[in-house]
Design a protein around this motif. Structure first.
Motif, mmCIF file in Angstrom:
data_model
loop_
_atom_site.group_PDB
_atom_site.id
_atom_site.type_symbol
_atom_site.label_atom_id
_atom_site.label_comp_id
_atom_site.label_asym_id
_atom_site.label_seq_id
_atom_site.Cartn_x
_atom_site.Cartn_y
_atom_site.Cartn_z
ATOM 1 N N GLY A 99 0.407 5.038 -1.785
ATOM 2 C CA GLY A 99 -0.073 6.018 -0.828
ATOM 3 C C GLY A 99 0.555 7.391 -0.991
ATOM 4 O O GLY A 99 1.006 7.778 -2.074
ATOM 5 N N VAL A 120 -6.146 3.442 -1.356
ATOM 6 C CA VAL A 120 -5.228 3.577 -0.227
ATOM 7 C C VAL A 120 -5.376 4.944 0.441
ATOM 8 O O VAL A 120 -5.471 5.045 1.668
ATOM 9 N N ASP A 177 0.821 -1.205 0.000
ATOM 10 C CA ASP A 177 0.000 0.000 0.000
ATOM 11 C C ASP A 177 0.859 1.261 0.000
ATOM 12 O O ASP A 177 0.463 2.291 -0.563
#
Length: 432
Positions: A64, A203, A60
């Motif tokens: 992000g 995310v 992630d």
């Protein structure tokens, strides 16, 4: 501009031409939210789908706020012009398919998208459709419709009502008689969290929603500010993407789009945009109702005002104007003073033409003074002493400088009297 960089109106495939591209929503052609083909690859980071990203071992964090492309591209002018934003409250982001009107989507969002596509040529206001989170028994129940900037809500739209709702509300711009209309108050925040469409949004979005909710609770604004995750709004590369509908200082509501929003920016959005109506230009993508070019011009103007560039320009122009006025007035004074030949205490310099010219320039100078003071807050002014100095009198006048009109009349009277006496004497002499 990169065609993937902008949000676009929806273009439902109907065999039509460009005129079919102005009904906007959260997908592209047969993908509510973007113009046909505009975002065919925009849902992938470096061409990777969420699944392929996982297969490649990406976490992630790679999608992000610390991703390599975060904050890389310019934001302003990436919102295509539109006039009305319709939000359908429907379930949670984790159950939304990648395209909410696709065959695998639930019936209500799919039928609403289809009805909009069908009636698009008859909808006068360019309209964008987006899905936001809905939960029965809450402020935003499944089937509720929010419309901005109208600031109204219709409750519990069902798939049986879709055609009638679109016709009455979106085509005819009237009220939907089958549902009670409610007026919305406060500020509404929507955060793209459409993870099945793009992993960056999946995310970043939920983190921002949570941060907004924390701010709302800590400030006690539960009844004044509302936040909801929403479906794709265009420009995945700018995640986190946020839209804020909030009244400005004049009470007008427009949708402002922000991109590359991080959790650290949420407090500033609360304090400046929601609290004061001030735009955060370094995150601003644009706003509804403005063309892309107008968005760029509006930001440029704000930046100039904030940096003082406009004031400096006004000040420079005012200084130049003041200098020109002073030069003109001083030249007139020199011409007027020269008549006195440097001798003081004289009644000279009362020549009509010179006097009139000097007085006219004093008037011009005074008017210029007012213009400069009204145009600039700077202390660039024409000196009030210039152009108003008393004319120099001369103590040793020559006979023609001190000759008055009354003197002329007196001489004429004397000459006339002498002439009369001479004529009378001549006549009397002839009578003898």
């Amino acid at each position: 501009m990169d065609e993937f960089a902008r949000s676009s109106p929806i273009a439902f495939s109907s065999g039509g031409g460009p005129e079919d591209s102005f009904l906007s929503g959260g997908e592209p052609s047969s993908q509510a939210g973007s113009a046909a083909g505009s975002f065919q690859n925009d849902g992938h980071l470096s061409g990777l789908t969420a699944a392929s990203g996982e297969a490649a071992g990406l976490s992630d964090a790679d999608f992000g706020f610390q991703r390599p492309d975060f904050g890389r591209d310019p934001l302003v002018g990436t919102v295509q012009e539109y006039d009305r934003h319709v939000f359908l409250c429907y379930k949670a982001p984790y159950v939304w398919p990648s395209h909410v009107e696709a065959p695998e989507s639930d019936r209500l969002p799919r039928l609403l998208s289809a009805a909009l596509a069908t009636r698009m040529p008859h909808i006068k206001r360019r309209t964008r459709l987006t899905i936001c989170e809905g939960e029965d028994g809450t402020e935003s129940s499944n089937g509720d419709i929010l419309i901005f900037p109208d600031m109204i809500r219709y409750r519990q739209l069902t798939h049986f009502d879709v055609d009638n709702f679109v016709e009455e509300v979106l085509v005819k711009d009237t009220e939907w008689l089958s549902g009670a209309v409610e007026t919305l108050t406060g500020s509404y925040v929507f955060v793209c969290a459409h993870g099945s469409r793009d992993r960056r949004c999946g995310v970043c979005g939920p983190v921002l929603v949570q941060k907004f909710r924390q701010e709302i609770n800590s400030r006690g604004l539960q009844d004044q500010v509302f936040v909801s995750p929403c479906s794709h709004i265009g420009g995945h590369k700018y995640a986190g993407n946020v839209i804020i509908f909030s009244p400005n200082s004049s009470g007008e509501v427009t949708g402002h789009w922000y991109g590359y929003v991080s959790p650290d920016d949420v407090r500033a959005l609360f304090e400046q945009h929601i609290g004061k109506g001030e735009i955060l230009d370094h995150l601003w993508r644009g706003q509804m109702g403005m063309s892309e070019e107008d968005q760029k011009k509006a930001q440029e103007l704000r930046l100039n005002l904030n940096s003082g560039g406009t004031d400096d320009k006004i000040s420079a122009e005012s200084t130049q104007f003041s200098s020109e006025i002073n030069s003109t007035v001083n030249a007139t004074k020199i011409a007027a003073d020269s008549c006195c030949q440097g001798i003081e205490k004289s009644v000279c310099c009362q020549n009509g033409a010179v006097k009139e010219k000097l007085e006219n320039n004093i008037v011009v100078e005074n008017e210029a003074q007012m213009i400069i003071e009204n145009t600039s807050n700077k202390e660039t002014k024409v000196s009030s002493s210039k152009g108003t100095r008393a004319r120099k009198p001369c103590p040793m006048p020559t006979w023609y400088e001190c000759w008055e009109r009354e003197d002329t009349y007196a001489v004429i009277a004397v000459v006339a009297a002498i002439a009369s006496v001479a004529v009378a004497y001549s006549y009397y002499h002839q009578l003898k």
